[in-house]
Structures are given as structure tokens and as C-alpha cells.
Design a protein around this motif. Structure first.
Motif, PDB file in Angstrom:
ATOM      1  N   ASP A 120       0.840  -1.195   0.000  1.00 56.35           N
ATOM      2  CA  ASP A 120       0.000   0.000   0.000  1.00 56.35           C
ATOM      3  C   ASP A 120       0.879   1.251   0.000  1.00 56.35           C
ATOM      4  OD1 ASP A 120      -2.653   1.471   0.767  1.00 56.35           O
ATOM      5  OD2 ASP A 120      -1.184   2.091   2.281  1.00 56.35           O
ATOM      6  N   PRO A 121       0.559   2.251  -0.840  1.00 56.47           N
ATOM      7  CA  PRO A 121       1.431   3.435  -0.947  1.00 56.47           C
ATOM      8  C   PRO A 121       1.677   4.159   0.377  1.00 56.47           C
ATOM      9  CG  PRO A 121      -0.097   3.393  -2.781  1.00 56.47           C
ATOM     10  CD  PRO A 121      -0.526   2.294  -1.859  1.00 56.47           C
ATOM     11  N   LEU A 122       0.663   4.238   1.224  1.00 58.09           N
ATOM     12  CA  LEU A 122       0.867   4.901   2.509  1.00 58.09           C
ATOM     13  C   LEU A 122       1.770   4.064   3.412  1.00 58.09           C
ATOM     14  CD1 LEU A 122       0.339   7.264   4.371  1.00 58.09           C
ATOM     15  CD2 LEU A 122      -1.777   6.122   5.140  1.00 58.09           C
ATOM     16  N   MET A 123       1.576   2.754   3.412  1.00 54.55           N
ATOM     17  CA  MET A 123       2.446   1.885   4.192  1.00 54.55           C
ATOM     18  C   MET A 123       3.892   1.987   3.697  1.00 54.55           C
ATOM     19  SD  MET A 123       2.937  -0.419   6.556  1.00 54.55           S
ATOM     20  CE  MET A 123       1.314  -1.100   6.952  1.00 54.55           C
ATOM     21  N   ALA A 124       4.074   1.949   2.381  1.00 55.41           N
ATOM     22  CA  ALA A 124       5.416   2.088   1.811  1.00 55.41           C
ATOM     23  C   ALA A 124       6.033   3.418   2.228  1.00 55.41           C
ATOM     24  CB  ALA A 124       5.364   1.973   0.289  1.00 55.41           C
ATOM     25  N   SER A 125       5.236   4.465   2.222  1.00 55.51           N
ATOM     26  CA  SER A 125       5.722   5.796   2.594  1.00 55.51           C
ATOM     27  C   SER A 125       6.123   5.848   4.058  1.00 55.51           C
ATOM     28  CB  SER A 125       4.649   6.837   2.301  1.00 55.51           C
ATOM     29  OG  SER A 125       4.311   6.851   0.929  1.00 55.51           O
ATOM     30  N   LYS A 126       5.358   5.189   4.911  1.00 55.60           N
ATOM     31  CA  LYS A 126       5.687   5.167   6.335  1.00 55.60           C
ATOM     32  C   LYS A 126       7.001   4.428   6.583  1.00 55.60           C
ATOM     33  CE  LYS A 126       0.987   5.535   8.192  1.00 55.60           C
ATOM     34  NZ  LYS A 126      -0.068   4.864   8.994  1.00 55.60           N
ATOM     35  N   ILE A 127       7.230   3.354   5.847  1.00 54.86           N
ATOM     36  CA  ILE A 127       8.465   2.594   6.037  1.00 54.86           C
ATOM     37  C   ILE A 127       9.668   3.389   5.532  1.00 54.86           C
ATOM     38  CG2 ILE A 127       9.693   0.490   5.377  1.00 54.86           C
ATOM     39  CD1 ILE A 127       6.916  -0.893   5.280  1.00 54.86           C
ATOM     40  N   VAL A 128       9.523   4.055   4.391  1.00 55.41           N
ATOM     41  CA  VAL A 128      10.595   4.920   3.904  1.00 55.41           C
ATOM     42  C   VAL A 128      10.871   6.035   4.907  1.00 55.41           C
ATOM     43  CG1 VAL A 128      11.233   6.594   2.116  1.00 55.41           C
ATOM     44  CG2 VAL A 128      10.218   4.399   1.457  1.00 55.41           C
ATOM     45  N   TRP A 129       9.807   6.626   5.451  1.00 55.96           N
ATOM     46  CA  TRP A 129       9.956   7.703   6.448  1.00 55.96           C
ATOM     47  C   TRP A 129      10.707   7.197   7.672  1.00 55.96           C
ATOM     48  CZ3 TRP A 129       8.837   9.042  11.445  1.00 55.96           C
ATOM     49  CH2 TRP A 129       8.783  10.402  11.767  1.00 55.96           C
ATOM     50  N   LEU A 130      10.330   6.019   8.161  1.00 56.52           N
ATOM     51  CA  LEU A 130      11.033   5.423   9.301  1.00 56.52           C
ATOM     52  C   LEU A 130      12.510   5.290   9.007  1.00 56.52           C
ATOM     53  CD1 LEU A 130      11.348   3.633  11.925  1.00 56.52           C
ATOM     54  CD2 LEU A 130      10.797   1.684  10.440  1.00 56.52           C
ATOM     55  N   ASP A 131      12.841   4.759   7.836  1.00 61.31           N
ATOM     56  CA  ASP A 131      14.249   4.521   7.513  1.00 61.31           C
ATOM     57  C   ASP A 131      15.021   5.812   7.295  1.00 61.31           C
ATOM     58  OD1 ASP A 131      14.043   1.764   7.821  1.00 61.31           O
ATOM     59  OD2 ASP A 131      13.412   1.447   5.749  1.00 61.31           O
ATOM     60  N   MET A 132      14.336   6.860   6.863  1.00 59.78           N
ATOM     61  CA  MET A 132      14.979   8.178   6.811  1.00 59.78           C
ATOM     62  C   MET A 132      15.264   8.680   8.228  1.00 59.78           C
ATOM     63  SD  MET A 132      15.628   9.379   3.766  1.00 59.78           S
ATOM     64  CE  MET A 132      15.626  11.175   3.762  1.00 59.78           C
ATOM     65  N   LEU A 133      14.320   8.486   9.124  1.00 54.13           N
ATOM     66  CA  LEU A 133      14.487   8.948  10.504  1.00 54.13           C
ATOM     67  C   LEU A 133      15.680   8.280  11.176  1.00 54.13           C
ATOM     68  CD1 LEU A 133      13.368  10.448  13.085  1.00 54.13           C
ATOM     69  CD2 LEU A 133      12.108   8.326  13.550  1.00 54.13           C
ATOM     70  N   ILE A 134      15.783   6.978  11.042  1.00 51.75           N
ATOM     71  CA  ILE A 134      16.820   6.244  11.767  1.00 51.75           C
ATOM     72  C   ILE A 134      18.065   5.987  10.916  1.00 51.75           C
ATOM     73  CG2 ILE A 134      15.104   5.179  13.274  1.00 51.75           C
ATOM     74  CD1 ILE A 134      15.413   2.574  11.703  1.00 51.75           C
ATOM     75  N   THR A 135      18.104   6.585   9.748  1.00 54.35           N
ATOM     76  CA  THR A 135      19.218   6.422   8.787  1.00 54.35           C
ATOM     77  C   THR A 135      19.573   4.943   8.614  1.00 54.35           C
ATOM     78  OG1 THR A 135      20.939   6.849  10.483  1.00 54.35           O
ATOM     79  CG2 THR A 135      20.127   8.736   9.228  1.00 54.35           C
ATOM     80  N   LYS A 189       9.841   3.687  -4.815  1.00 52.40           N
ATOM     81  CA  LYS A 189       8.940   3.945  -5.951  1.00 52.40           C
ATOM     82  C   LYS A 189       7.477   3.876  -5.537  1.00 52.40           C
ATOM     83  CE  LYS A 189      11.643   2.744 -10.061  1.00 52.40           C
ATOM     84  NZ  LYS A 189      11.718   1.879 -11.270  1.00 52.40           N
ATOM     85  N   GLN A 190       7.165   3.007  -4.594  1.00 48.79           N
ATOM     86  CA  GLN A 190       5.778   2.839  -4.159  1.00 48.79           C
ATOM     87  C   GLN A 190       5.360   3.888  -3.125  1.00 48.79           C
ATOM     88  OE1 GLN A 190       4.570  -1.370  -3.476  1.00 48.79           O
ATOM     89  NE2 GLN A 190       6.686  -1.886  -3.981  1.00 48.79           N
ATOM     90  N   ALA A 191       6.330   4.647  -2.611  1.00 45.44           N
ATOM     91  CA  ALA A 191       6.065   5.587  -1.518  1.00 45.44           C
ATOM     92  C   ALA A 191       5.567   6.927  -2.053  1.00 45.44           C
ATOM     93  CB  ALA A 191       7.327   5.775  -0.689  1.00 45.44           C
ATOM     94  N   SER A 192       4.341   6.924  -2.560  1.00 41.88           N
ATOM     95  CA  SER A 192       3.780   8.127  -3.179  1.00 41.88           C
ATOM     96  C   SER A 192       3.056   9.040  -2.198  1.00 41.88           C
ATOM     97  CB  SER A 192       2.807   7.719  -4.292  1.00 41.88           C
ATOM     98  OG  SER A 192       1.758   6.912  -3.771  1.00 41.88           O
ATOM     99  N   GLN A 193       3.034   8.667  -0.908  1.00 47.26           N
ATOM    100  CA  GLN A 193       2.319   9.472   0.085  1.00 47.26           C
ATOM    101  C   GLN A 193       3.237   9.864   1.243  1.00 47.26           C
ATOM    102  OE1 GLN A 193      -1.578   7.935   1.185  1.00 47.26           O
ATOM    103  NE2 GLN A 193      -1.820   6.934  -0.789  1.00 47.26           N
ATOM    104  N   LEU A 194       4.415  10.318   0.876  1.00 54.99           N
ATOM    105  CA  LEU A 194       5.394  10.668   1.896  1.00 54.99           C
ATOM    106  C   LEU A 194       4.958  11.860   2.742  1.00 54.99           C
ATOM    107  CD1 LEU A 194       8.578  10.021  -0.237  1.00 54.99           C
ATOM    108  CD2 LEU A 194       8.132   8.987   2.000  1.00 54.99           C
ATOM    109  N   SER A 195       4.306  12.839   2.140  1.00 58.39           N
ATOM    110  CA  SER A 195       3.832  13.990   2.917  1.00 58.39           C
ATOM    111  C   SER A 195       2.812  13.552   3.959  1.00 58.39           C
ATOM    112  CB  SER A 195       3.218  15.044   1.996  1.00 58.39           C
ATOM    113  OG  SER A 195       4.211  15.651   1.196  1.00 58.39           O
TER     114      SER A 195
END
Length: 264
Positions: A120-135, A189-195
């Protein structure tokens, strides 16, 4: 806030088999609570720092509403593994006596396949966000570090996160700086809801939760590398890194969006 964040502690009773993934050599093991765990050793690879990353990364993901196997402290008795025939494994066990970390074993799970499984795009975005936070550098096509279990996506293996603690003195720069490795993220690519992910998640990781999280880190892990003489000082660095990094979430979200734009 009352510190309700805690980890159970178990005693390892049986080494079942090594899980030869990368250089860390985790193992499947039984514990005295009757469950099987993926055991991460303090004597492997990046040693205690990998366990600290695993602990913080996994529990932050849980606070953010993402699925992570239960993490437990796992005590390894000095007598454990003396009969192990593999010399490499025996050395690992000897070097890991005391407190280690383990993840509940998800029996029957399969590795996430980016080519065959949609997220799911929102789930993908949340996981990308997490990995940005914790590098976190290690959620790529080569090592997705995600499992499908009971038709749900579970996150594992955060030991490669928190890059700053390998150089330690540059933690402020790492907290506010760019993280170009995100371009390699398997879900970008699937993380279309990063905002949307940023707006939802940045309010969940409150300052008191960060303080409670870093309080979980055992003193012996914090002092093992010799970066600080006192555990509270080392613990404060992790807390301050996370708080500063979180305060720049709008910036790192924009960086992830720009990286995604370059991919599509």
C-alpha cells in the motif's frame, strides 16, 4: 509519562542453527519461555552497536504502528555452546556471553519479494519515512529486511541503522544532514504518500517516548565501544540525535520525495 516501554528477558536454552545472512551470523534458538527466536549476538559484526540499532529501530517502528516481531533481551550463559563443533560459531558464542537481543521467530514467514508483492502506498511511505528517521541503509532490493507473515508485512533487521554511532562525534551533522542512500530503498517507488506519512508519524514519536526508548538500552552495551565514559552520557546522545532528526522531518521527507522523483 510513565515509562511503560519494556522488553521481556529470556534465557537461551538451545542453539538450533545459524542463519547465514551477511556477516552477523544470527541464529535460530530456543528460550526458556517455550518460544523460538532469531538471536542477534553482541559478539558479531558491529557488536553492541548493532544491537542498539536493532532495539531502537524496532521499537520506534512499533510506536509508529508498523509490525515488528517482539524483541526480547536474551541471556546467554557462559557454559552455552561449549559442545558446538563449528569453531566460528563457538567463538561467536564465547564472545556473546551475557545479554543479547532476539526477535520472535515468525514461523512460516517468507521474504518480501519486491517484484511479486505490492505494498500500500501509505504503508510504503511510512516505512521509507522510518528509515529516513533512523538512517537505515539496509532495506534494499538485495536485502529487503521485510517478511510476509499471515498476509501482513513485518519489518526486521534494523542493525544497520543509526550511522552516526560509528563515528560518534558527528552525530549533530548526521541528524540534520542528507541521506542519499534512500535512493536505494526497495519501497521508494511505491512511496507516493510521503507527505501524508510525515504528517501522521512525526506527532507519534513524542519526546517522552524517545527518552523511554533510550532508557531501555543496557548500560553494558552503551559502554562497550568506549565512546563515552558514562552510560547516561551515551544514552543522551541517542536521545538528542532522535529529537534533532525528528525536528527535521519535513526536510528529510522532501529529500525522499526528490529521490523518488528521480526514479520515476
Amino acid at each position: 509519562m510513565e515509562n511503560t516501554l519494556q522488553l521481556r528477558q529470556v534465557n537461551v536454552t538451545r542453539y538450533i542453527l545459524p542463519l547465514r545472512e551477511g556477516g552477523s551470523l544470527p541464529a535460530l534458538a530456543d528460550a526458556d519461555d517455550g518460544f523460538k527466536y532469531v538471536l542477534k549476538f553482541r559478539g558479531a559484526g558491529q557488536r553492541e552497536k548493532a544491537l542498539i540499532s536493532e532495539l531502537l529501530g524496532g521499537e520506534i517502528a512499533r510506536i509508529l504502528g508498523l509490525k515488528v516481531p517482539e524483541l526480547v533481551f536474551a541471556e546467554l550463559d557462559p557454559a552455552f555452546g561449549r559442545s558446538e563443533g563449528d569453531e566460528e560459531i563457538q567463538d561467536l558464542l564465547k564472545g556473546s556471553q551475557g545479554l543479547n537481543l532476539a526477535l520472535h521467530f515468525l514461523s512460516g514467514s517468507i521474504n518480501y519479494d519486491a517484484l511479486a508483492m505490492e505494498v500500500d502506498p501509505l504503508m510504503a511511505s511510512k516505512i521509507v519515512w522510518l528509515d529516513m528517521l533512523i538512517t537505515n541503509v539496509d532495506r534494499t532490493f538485495r536485502n529487503t529486511n521485510m517478511l510476509m507473515w499471515n498476509r501482513e508485512l513485518w519489518l526486521i533487521d534494523h542493525g544497520a541503522a543509526f550511522l552516526f554511532h560509528h563515528s560518534w562525534t558527528n552525530w549533530e551533522k548526521n541528524a540534520t544532514g542528507k541521506f542519499p542512500i534512500i535512493a536505494n530503498h526497495v519501497l521508494l517507488k511505491q512511496a507516493s504518500q510521503l507527505s501524508e506519512a510525515n504528517e501522521q508519524l512525526k506527532v507519534l514519536l513524542k519526546s517522552e517516548y524517545i527518552d523511554a526508548l533510550v532508557a531501555l538500552i543496557p548500560d553494558e552495551w552503551l559502554l562497550a565501544a568506549g565512546d563515552e565514559e558514562h552510560a547516561p552520557d551515551a544514552r543522551a546522545v541517542y536521545a538528542n540525535f532522535l529529537k534533532l532528526r525528528l525536528s527535521h522531518s519535513d526536510q528529510f521527507t522532501k529529500e525522499a520525495q526528490d529521490a523518488r522523483t528521480a526514479l520515476i
